[in-house]
Design an enzyme around this catalytic site. Structure first.
Site, PDB file in Angstrom:
ATOM      1  N   ASP A  76       7.895  28.546  35.693  1.00 29.01           N
ATOM      2  CA  ASP A  76       6.633  28.375  36.213  1.00 29.01           C
ATOM      3  C   ASP A  76       6.403  27.502  37.355  1.00 29.01           C
ATOM      4  O   ASP A  76       5.172  27.283  37.935  1.00 29.01           O
ATOM      5  CB  ASP A  76       5.797  27.930  34.816  1.00 29.01           C
ATOM      6  CG  ASP A  76       6.328  26.705  34.381  1.00 29.01           C
ATOM      7  OD1 ASP A  76       7.549  26.562  34.240  1.00 29.01           O
ATOM      8  OD2 ASP A  76       5.477  25.759  34.043  1.00 29.01           O
TER       9      ASP A  76
ATOM     10  N   GLU B 220      10.780  34.201  45.333  1.00 27.47           N
ATOM     11  CA  GLU B 220      11.327  35.461  45.777  1.00 27.47           C
ATOM     12  C   GLU B 220      10.341  36.280  46.457  1.00 27.47           C
ATOM     13  O   GLU B 220      10.457  36.587  47.511  1.00 27.47           O
ATOM     14  CB  GLU B 220      11.954  36.028  44.633  1.00 27.47           C
ATOM     15  CG  GLU B 220      12.629  37.489  44.887  1.00 27.47           C
ATOM     16  CD  GLU B 220      13.329  38.277  43.779  1.00 27.47           C
ATOM     17  OE1 GLU B 220      14.280  37.516  43.179  1.00 27.47           O
ATOM     18  OE2 GLU B 220      12.769  39.333  43.812  1.00 27.47           O
TER      19      GLU B 220
ATOM     20  N   TYR C 180      20.289  37.848  46.785  1.00 29.24           N
ATOM     21  CA  TYR C 180      21.799  38.196  47.507  1.00 29.24           C
ATOM     22  C   TYR C 180      21.790  39.361  47.962  1.00 29.24           C
ATOM     23  O   TYR C 180      21.606  40.403  47.129  1.00 29.24           O
ATOM     24  CB  TYR C 180      22.706  37.720  46.446  1.00 29.24           C
ATOM     25  CG  TYR C 180      24.121  37.840  47.024  1.00 29.24           C
ATOM     26  CD1 TYR C 180      24.466  37.147  48.043  1.00 29.24           C
ATOM     27  CD2 TYR C 180      25.159  38.816  46.494  1.00 29.24           C
ATOM     28  CE1 TYR C 180      25.829  37.111  48.619  1.00 29.24           C
ATOM     29  CE2 TYR C 180      26.411  38.884  46.912  1.00 29.24           C
ATOM     30  CZ  TYR C 180      26.743  38.118  47.982  1.00 29.24           C
ATOM     31  OH  TYR C 180      28.213  38.034  48.179  1.00 29.24           O
TER      32      TYR C 180
ATOM     33  N   HIS D 292      12.252  14.902  31.880  1.00 29.98           N
ATOM     34  CA  HIS D 292      11.786  16.399  31.355  1.00 29.98           C
ATOM     35  C   HIS D 292      12.906  17.028  30.508  1.00 29.98           C
ATOM     36  O   HIS D 292      12.718  16.813  29.287  1.00 29.98           O
ATOM     37  CB  HIS D 292      11.653  17.175  32.686  1.00 29.98           C
ATOM     38  CG  HIS D 292      10.857  18.618  32.509  1.00 29.98           C
ATOM     39  ND1 HIS D 292       9.672  18.723  31.495  1.00 29.98           N
ATOM     40  CD2 HIS D 292      10.892  19.704  33.081  1.00 29.98           C
ATOM     41  CE1 HIS D 292       9.435  19.899  31.496  1.00 29.98           C
ATOM     42  NE2 HIS D 292      10.069  20.766  32.214  1.00 29.98           N
TER      43      HIS D 292
ATOM     44  N   HIS E 282      -1.614  21.479  33.433  1.00 26.28           N
ATOM     45  CA  HIS E 282      -0.516  22.191  32.722  1.00 26.28           C
ATOM     46  C   HIS E 282      -0.852  22.251  31.067  1.00 26.28           C
ATOM     47  O   HIS E 282      -0.004  21.576  30.558  1.00 26.28           O
ATOM     48  CB  HIS E 282       0.976  21.593  32.968  1.00 26.28           C
ATOM     49  CG  HIS E 282       1.948  21.998  33.091  1.00 26.28           C
ATOM     50  ND1 HIS E 282       2.611  22.532  31.539  1.00 26.28           N
ATOM     51  CD2 HIS E 282       2.998  22.426  33.777  1.00 26.28           C
ATOM     52  CE1 HIS E 282       3.637  23.269  31.790  1.00 26.28           C
ATOM     53  NE2 HIS E 282       3.998  23.123  32.981  1.00 26.28           N
TER      54      HIS E 282
END
Ligand SMILES: Nc1ccn([C@@H]2O[C@@H]3COP(=O)(O)O[C@H]3[C@H]2O)c(=O)n1
Ligand SMILES: [Zn+2]
Ligand SMILES: [Zn+2]
Length: 250
Positions: free
Chosen positions: A65, A71, A108, A147, A222
């Site tokens: 998230d 990407e 890749y 976290h 959040h």
């Protein structure tokens, strides 16, 4: 000179009606993202900001998230926007794992010369706990947070005057000593888990234990889809909503 933050999303990792928590900072006409989750490209499209208008992306940690949209951003810059690159701002600890642990699976492509993260992004390494001006008028300091144990994750100070928690457990000491007493931040954007106990996020119940003069500086982000059931139950704190804009002190 002006500094604005616009929330691209304010949802928790599993929210279905809210975009992932991420933000667009505008400093003197430069756009910088804080995180880029899998729903962030759609949110940017809603406000008609295109990938080639983004100067760089700050990475807080590598949950989907917060980095799941990288990407798409890189591929669109490459294939739709004439081989442009954007910058990635991150600590060496994040840089050491982002490609190998996450991005490599989809990106890749050695036969076209794409072997590593630097073939897609201009990497800018930031030292932890060191304020760095990343574009004119916009200085960030990445502070290690609580976290997931043994996984690097960071909150941000913006121009030493605004605190952006990203994902962290409740850390009263950091909030009181670093955020309030040392830097006197008047704007605090904090993650907020509405129910349950705070295994890896700050819960609303924990944040409500803060003095009211601190609570009134806090914008909650959040949070889950059930946020509507909590309106009026957040003390002096308020929910910030996706696409809301705050002017930040410089
Ligand atoms: N120990 C953990 C680890 C993860 N999780 C959930 O997975 C999500 C990953 O993204 P996040 O935004 O950090 O929120 C995490 C929890 O919902 C969780 O609830 N407990
Ligand atoms: Zn998250
Ligand atoms: Zn997380």
């Amino acid at each position: 000179m002006s500094l604005q933050i616009q929330m691209l999303g304010t949802g928790s990792a599993f929210a279905k009606t809210l975009y992932n928590t991420s933000a667009l900072v505008r400093s003197n006409n430069k756009n910088i993202l804080i995180d880029c989750g899998h729903t962030t490209p759609k949110s940017l499209d809603d406000i008609q900001v295109q990938p080639d208008q983004i100067e760089g992306i700050i990475i807080s940690h590598i949950h989907a998230d917060h980095i799941g949209g990288l990407e798409e951003m890189a591929f669109r810059l490459l294939y739709e926007f004439n081989q442009k690159k954007t910058k990635l701002f991150m600590t060496p600890a994040i840089a050491a794992i982002l490609w190998e642990n996450t991005l490599k699976g989809g990106m890749y492509n050695p036969s076209d010369g794409f072997n590593g993260i630097e073939d897609y992004f201009d990497i800018v390494l930031l030292e932890e706990s060191k304020p760095t001006e990343i574009v004119p008028g916009f200085t960030i300091e990445l502070i290690s947070t609580l976290h997931i144990p043994h996984k690097p994750s960071y909150s941000l100070f913006i121009n030493e005057q605004t605190f952006y928690s990203a994902d962290t457990k409740f850390n009263e000491e950091l909030l009181i000593h670093e955020v309030i007493n040392k830097r006197n931040c008047h704007t605090i954007l904090h993650d907020c888990q509405l129910g349950g106990h705070g295994a890896i996020h700050a819960t609303l119940a924990e944040l409500l234990t803060l003095p009211e003069e601190i609570q009134q500086r806090i914008h909650l982000m959040h949070y889950g889809d059930e946020m509507v059931n909590y309106i009026g139950k957040t003390g002096k704190m308020t929910f910030i909503k996706q696409h809301d804009v705050l002017e930040l002190p410089q």
